[in-house]
Design a protein around this motif. Structure first.
Motif, PDB file in Angstrom:
ATOM      1  N   VAL A 169     -11.914   3.369  -1.142  1.00 24.22           N
ATOM      2  CA  VAL A 169     -12.898   3.341  -0.077  1.00 24.22           C
ATOM      3  C   VAL A 169     -13.111   4.749   0.442  1.00 24.22           C
ATOM      4  O   VAL A 169     -12.161   5.420   0.829  1.00 24.22           O
ATOM      5  CB  VAL A 169     -12.412   2.430   1.075  1.00 24.22           C
ATOM      6  CG1 VAL A 169     -13.414   2.456   2.221  1.00 24.22           C
ATOM      7  CG2 VAL A 169     -12.215   1.016   0.566  1.00 24.22           C
TER       8      VAL A 169
ATOM      9  N   VAL B 153      -8.880  -1.210  -0.894  1.00 25.69           N
ATOM     10  CA  VAL B 153      -9.106  -2.360  -0.032  1.00 25.69           C
ATOM     11  C   VAL B 153      -8.991  -3.636  -0.869  1.00 25.69           C
ATOM     12  O   VAL B 153      -9.345  -3.651  -2.054  1.00 25.69           O
ATOM     13  CB  VAL B 153     -10.487  -2.279   0.648  1.00 25.69           C
ATOM     14  CG1 VAL B 153     -11.607  -2.269  -0.385  1.00 25.69           C
ATOM     15  CG2 VAL B 153     -10.688  -3.436   1.627  1.00 25.69           C
TER      16      VAL B 153
ATOM     17  N   ILE C 296     -17.649  -4.079   4.385  1.00 27.79           N
ATOM     18  CA  ILE C 296     -16.419  -3.294   4.522  1.00 27.79           C
ATOM     19  C   ILE C 296     -16.575  -2.331   5.700  1.00 27.79           C
ATOM     20  O   ILE C 296     -17.499  -1.520   5.742  1.00 27.79           O
ATOM     21  CB  ILE C 296     -16.122  -2.508   3.232  1.00 27.79           C
ATOM     22  CG1 ILE C 296     -15.949  -3.470   2.056  1.00 27.79           C
ATOM     23  CG2 ILE C 296     -14.875  -1.661   3.410  1.00 27.79           C
ATOM     24  CD1 ILE C 296     -15.754  -2.782   0.737  1.00 27.79           C
TER      25      ILE C 296
ATOM     26  N   ALA D  96     -10.944  -1.472   6.153  1.00 23.02           N
ATOM     27  CA  ALA D  96     -10.381  -0.604   5.121  1.00 23.02           C
ATOM     28  C   ALA D  96     -10.136   0.780   5.704  1.00 23.02           C
ATOM     29  O   ALA D  96     -10.871   1.245   6.567  1.00 23.02           O
ATOM     30  CB  ALA D  96     -11.325  -0.511   3.924  1.00 23.02           C
TER      31      ALA D  96
ATOM     32  N   MET E  14     -10.760  -2.024  -4.898  1.00 26.39           N
ATOM     33  CA  MET E  14     -10.979  -3.375  -4.395  1.00 26.39           C
ATOM     34  C   MET E  14     -10.124  -4.325  -5.204  1.00 26.39           C
ATOM     35  O   MET E  14     -10.231  -4.377  -6.414  1.00 26.39           O
ATOM     36  CB  MET E  14     -12.452  -3.756  -4.522  1.00 26.39           C
ATOM     37  CG  MET E  14     -12.768  -5.198  -4.152  1.00 26.39           C
ATOM     38  SD  MET E  14     -14.461  -5.624  -4.563  1.00 26.39           S
ATOM     39  CE  MET E  14     -15.361  -4.478  -3.564  1.00 26.39           C
TER      40      MET E  14
END
Length: 350
Positions: free
Chosen positions: A19, A57, A105, A51, A1
């Motif tokens: 992810v 992501v 997400i 993502a 992230m």
């Protein structure tokens, strides 16, 4: 992230995670960004983030603080991502925890197709373009993972030499996207050619791709690709032309327009949406000064070719005149050969 924290002092902090599973997405909200206390202490971030499974992501987070703490938001100030909020801590009394709904997400297994646009002389177009125009085909896509951005490549069905350039930039939602431009001048050779843009993402253990394409349609003036005649008792000629829009063909005999009559027969054959073949048969005597001209036109111009016509009798006479010197040479060779052989036999007898 990747967490991009931006305050009044311009402080940015990046973090990154991979992810691996799909999060639940709140479909009931209508706004693209959460915004809490949009005065003084405020923070905003996307509600939904797409993502790619196996990739990282990026989450962009923006915040404002009370103006009395502006002096404390220095380079040493830091943002910390929490499961249920975000801490901002700086010098002095600057310390604040933003609590709000999380950014959801949405994990996808396959990358979305890139977007393809076509520009003619810097104006976006969707229909046919004109030959000679300055063209730009643009392919774009979200990077999804800023630390390992995808790559864009162009190809074409006719394997043309392609001059492309790529760059990264921020879109209107402040998300990083990759753009690849393909620049060229439109010609009739590119009519009907399909240009394909392929995006490739490098994941943890593999690569994954997606593609999109656009088929170029070029309007251009007519061109004659074939013009020939076969002359026997009847003179038969054909003229093959192509253009977009499809051209029409007209015939002229010694400068005069020709149409179907007792001595003339004209027919056409449609080869494709851009190609036309026209035949003409002349059942009449011709002189050595007669010329036949094929003229083809469309809305973008015209083209023509001309041929000198000769009657069958004239062709035969011309052929006979051409053979006379050859016969003379062959006769002289035979006489010389006979003399040589005769002289040789005479020497033997002696």
């Amino acid at each position: 992230m990747d967490g991009n924290l931006r305050g009044r002092g311009g402080r940015v902090q990046d973090e990154e995670i991979m992810v691996d599973e799909e999060e639940v997405v709140d479909e009931e909200e209508e706004q693209d960004l959460w915004c809490v206390w949009c005065e003084d202490w405020s923070i905003s971030l996307p509600k939904k983030i797409e993502a790619l499974s196996g990739s990282c992501v990026t989450i962009n987070c923006r915040f404002d603080i009370n103006s009395e703490y502006d002096k404390d938001l220095t380079d040493s100030a830091a943002g910390v991502w929490l499961k249920d909020g975000t801490d901002i801590e700086g010098n002095g009394g600057l310390k604040w925890t933003y609590t709000q709904k999380s950014a959801f997400i949405d994990v996808i297994d396959f990358p979305p197709n890139p977007a393809v646009q076509m520009f003619e002389d810097q104006m976006e177009v969707e229909e046919e373009v004109l030959e000679g125009s300055s063209m730009c085909l643009r392919c774009s896509a979200k990077t999804l993972c800023s630390s390992s951005p995808p790559t864009l490549t162009w190809s074409s069905t006719d394997r043309l030499h392609l001059n492309e350039s790529s760059r990264l930039q921020l879109d209107q939602q402040n998300q990083t996207e990759i753009i690849s431009d393909l620049n060229f001048t439109a010609t009739h050779l590119q009519h009907g050619v399909t240009f394909i843009c392929t995006i490739t993402y490098q994941l943890q253990q593999r690569k994954t791709t997606a593609l999109n394409f656009i088929r170029l349609r070029v309007q251009y003036g007519p061109k004659i690709s074939l013009f020939s005649c076969n002359r026997t008792n009847v003179t038969v000629c054909l003229c093959e032309a192509h253009g977009n829009p499809s051209p029409k063909v007209e015939w002229f005999l010694s400068g005069r327009p020709v149409s179907n009559s007792a001595n003339t027969s004209i027919s056409e054959e449609r080869l494709s949406s851009t190609d036309l073949r026209s035949f003409i048969s002349l059942h009449q005597s011709l002189t050595h000064t007669d010329t036949l001209q094929c003229v083809t036109t469309n809305t973008h111009g015209n083209a023509s070719k001309q041929i000198q016509l000769v009657s069958s009798l004239q062709e035969m006479t011309h052929c006979q005149l051409t053979l006379i010197p050859l016969l003379v040479i062959l006769t002289l060779i035979l006489i010389l050969y006979a003399l040589t052989v005769g002289f040789g036999l005479y020497k033997i007898r002696q």
